[in-house]
Design a protein around this motif. Sequence first.
Motif, PDB file in Angstrom:
ATOM      1  N   GLU A 249     -52.047  -8.508  23.713  1.00 38.09           N
ATOM      2  CA  GLU A 249     -52.819  -9.748  23.918  1.00 38.09           C
ATOM      3  C   GLU A 249     -53.225 -10.409  22.595  1.00 38.09           C
ATOM      4  O   GLU A 249     -53.711 -11.538  22.587  1.00 38.09           O
ATOM      5  N   ASP A 250     -53.044  -9.720  21.469  1.00 37.30           N
ATOM      6  CA  ASP A 250     -53.395 -10.335  20.184  1.00 37.30           C
ATOM      7  C   ASP A 250     -52.285 -11.221  19.616  1.00 37.30           C
ATOM      8  O   ASP A 250     -52.404 -11.748  18.508  1.00 37.30           O
ATOM      9  N   LEU A 251     -51.219 -11.413  20.393  1.00 32.95           N
ATOM     10  CA  LEU A 251     -50.169 -12.363  19.974  1.00 32.95           C
ATOM     11  C   LEU A 251     -50.771 -13.740  19.693  1.00 32.95           C
ATOM     12  O   LEU A 251     -50.446 -14.392  18.693  1.00 32.95           O
ATOM     13  N   VAL A 272     -40.650 -13.067  11.376  1.00 32.22           N
ATOM     14  CA  VAL A 272     -40.299 -12.491  12.680  1.00 32.22           C
ATOM     15  C   VAL A 272     -41.519 -11.777  13.237  1.00 32.22           C
ATOM     16  O   VAL A 272     -42.127 -10.952  12.546  1.00 32.22           O
ATOM     17  N   VAL A 273     -41.897 -12.147  14.461  1.00 32.35           N
ATOM     18  CA  VAL A 273     -42.987 -11.450  15.148  1.00 32.35           C
ATOM     19  C   VAL A 273     -42.313 -10.703  16.293  1.00 32.35           C
ATOM     20  O   VAL A 273     -41.990 -11.269  17.333  1.00 32.35           O
ATOM     21  N   SER A 274     -42.064  -9.428  16.037  1.00 32.18           N
ATOM     22  CA  SER A 274     -41.165  -8.673  16.911  1.00 32.18           C
ATOM     23  C   SER A 274     -41.957  -7.818  17.898  1.00 32.18           C
ATOM     24  O   SER A 274     -42.859  -7.068  17.507  1.00 32.18           O
ATOM     25  N   SER A 338     -56.475  -9.588   8.763  1.00 33.49           N
ATOM     26  CA  SER A 338     -57.404  -8.478   9.014  1.00 33.49           C
ATOM     27  C   SER A 338     -58.448  -8.840  10.067  1.00 33.49           C
ATOM     28  O   SER A 338     -59.190  -7.974  10.528  1.00 33.49           O
ATOM     29  N   LYS A 339     -58.468 -10.109  10.494  1.00 35.35           N
ATOM     30  CA  LYS A 339     -59.368 -10.491  11.610  1.00 35.35           C
ATOM     31  C   LYS A 339     -58.894  -9.875  12.921  1.00 35.35           C
ATOM     32  O   LYS A 339     -59.632  -9.815  13.909  1.00 35.35           O
ATOM     33  N   ILE A 340     -57.635  -9.457  12.977  1.00 35.43           N
ATOM     34  CA  ILE A 340     -57.114  -8.864  14.217  1.00 35.43           C
ATOM     35  C   ILE A 340     -57.444  -7.363  14.223  1.00 35.43           C
ATOM     36  O   ILE A 340     -57.152  -6.667  13.245  1.00 35.43           O
ATOM     37  N   PRO A 341     -58.072  -6.875  15.326  1.00 37.10           N
ATOM     38  CA  PRO A 341     -58.486  -5.465  15.340  1.00 37.10           C
ATOM     39  C   PRO A 341     -57.336  -4.512  15.042  1.00 37.10           C
ATOM     40  O   PRO A 341     -56.257  -4.637  15.623  1.00 37.10           O
ATOM     41  N   ALA A 395     -51.461 -20.454  21.604  1.00 33.77           N
ATOM     42  CA  ALA A 395     -51.499 -20.744  23.049  1.00 33.77           C
ATOM     43  C   ALA A 395     -50.077 -20.871  23.593  1.00 33.77           C
ATOM     44  O   ALA A 395     -49.752 -20.321  24.655  1.00 33.77           O
ATOM     45  N   HIS A 396     -49.226 -21.598  22.886  1.00 29.67           N
ATOM     46  CA  HIS A 396     -47.839 -21.748  23.360  1.00 29.67           C
ATOM     47  C   HIS A 396     -47.102 -20.414  23.336  1.00 29.67           C
ATOM     48  O   HIS A 396     -46.354 -20.094  24.268  1.00 29.67           O
ATOM     49  N   ALA A 397     -47.305 -19.644  22.253  1.00 31.10           N
ATOM     50  CA  ALA A 397     -46.583 -18.367  22.140  1.00 31.10           C
ATOM     51  C   ALA A 397     -46.964 -17.445  23.293  1.00 31.10           C
ATOM     52  O   ALA A 397     -46.102 -16.844  23.944  1.00 31.10           O
TER      53      ALA A 397
END
Length: 512
Positions: A249-251, A272-274, A338-341, A395-397
Amino acid sequence: MATALAANSDSRAITPALDQIRAALGDNSVIADRASLAKYVDSGSLAGPDAPLPGAAVMPTSVEHVRALLAIATQHRIGLWPLVGSGPFAASADRAGQLVVVDPQRMNRILEVNEKYAYALVEPGVTYAQLHDRLRDGNPPLWLDCASQPSSSPASDFVNRSFGYTPYNDHVIMQCGLEAVLPDGSLVRTGMGAMPKSSSWQLFKYGYGPYTDGSFTQSSLGIMTKIGIWLMPAPPACQPFMITIPREEDLHAAIDILKPLKITMLIPNTVVVSHLLDDAALSAPRSKYDSGSGPISASAAAKIASDTNRGMWNIYGALYGVPPGIAVGWKVIQDAFSKIPKAGFYTNENRKDDPVFAYRSQLMCGVPAAPPSTTRQWNAGGHAEISQVIPLTGAHAARAFDLAKGIAREHKFDYPCSFQATWRSAFLAGTIPFDPNSADDRKRAQACAKSIVERMAKSGYGTVAAPAEIAAEAASTYSAHNGAFWNMHRKLKAEFDPRDVLASPFPLSKQT
Ligand SMILES: Cc1cc2nc3c(=O)[nH]c(=O)nc-3n(C[C@H](O)[C@H](O)[C@H](O)COP(=O)(O)OP(=O)(O)OC[C@H]3O[C@@H](n4cnc5c(N)ncnc54)[C@H](O)[C@@H]3O)c2cc1C
């Protein structure tokens, strides 16, 4: 394979043309035995192991050969399908036997490598591996942007509008000047090449008058015989990095953080976000983790994540330039993500034994490379690859991923995918992995791929790459103004190629 080998029995219809081709190009220029033709067909496509073979393949060695081929094909009303070698050739069973693959593997001369201006002029059969070998010892060293496999070529990747992984990722932007033989046999050079004695064919893209190079992409309007490409001067340093994001869900947050870093070109290459499964598929088939059918279980996915020290999303990019500049850029990137857990941050220093990161690092640093396995191998070798373009926002991703993954699950398939952020958009490149030997799997995979194309289009996400078997469905989503776009291109095709000599997977030719 036995059925496939029988499928081109109507190749008798092209026998007189092949006799003439042998006389013009030489006996050994024609491949007509069925076992050798099998290499042009992808047995993992939606057509499966029964994919029909072409009637023959021919290997010209010169522009004059290509002109002779077009004249003979026009006279005998057979179709020509240019391919670099790996294919896929993908015509319908009733047409395939009358089509002849044009394989340029013998048109493989590197005509020029210009170190002063950093470009190359090559024939269409020159592969990435071949050009990379030539560049390796250059002074100054020049990099090659490779979009797929070392055996593919700059020419076919331009025709396909592929994107690679260095800052020179956009192969249409980085192409400069081409030469093509049109179906009527005329030889055209584009841009500055239209001027005799031009001093800047590979230096300036546009020349005077209409800009037409793009018309030779995804179109079957001519056979390309030369292409100019810009090469990237090797920077003082290249630092690939990897960021692991544990939760699916952090995408949303990850892409929102990425957007300004891409648009300002702080990260200048394709990022690339794989998805975990896409990375997993680059190192081993699915059976290593889960022997069941249907989408992979949550427990198997969790085991992959822990065994391979990966997140549900894994971000790959690179920084280029002088080391102090790279250090500053890397700090900015780490602070932002680093804001993402529990985000994890890696470079080649602290991630030495990861074959997938090593493979991606090579591509990002200008070295053509192949991974240990491919997404194509994930489930018994069947693959339907579909890409949509989405605006580069979280949001789109998230919306596009949820939609495509949900459709894949409805059809009981995994959805290995990655986002590839280029300029202001990202490709959502997904694969429907199926068993090509199962008729039921093939049917479900085709229905799944069609549904993704249609439902993504309803959400505003256009398909930009699709299997040949659903090319018509993908094209039909570009229907604005009563289909004016395709009507215009059909007019161009009719004008350039009135006898429909050139075939391709794109729905412009009646040959396929
Ligand atoms: C493992 C793998 C990874 C991939 N990764 C990426 C990726 O990361 N990014 C990406 O963008 N794509 C990727 N692709 C897709 C890949 O870039 C395309 O499949 C590639 O462009 C096709 O290369 P090919 O040598 O098989 O071309 P072909 O299939 O031989 O040709 C491609 C197209 O060009 C036409 N063509 C070829 N030669 C000529 C010519 N001389 N004149 C006119 N038309 C011609 C053909 O008719 C066909 O339509 C990947 C593919 C594979 C198999």
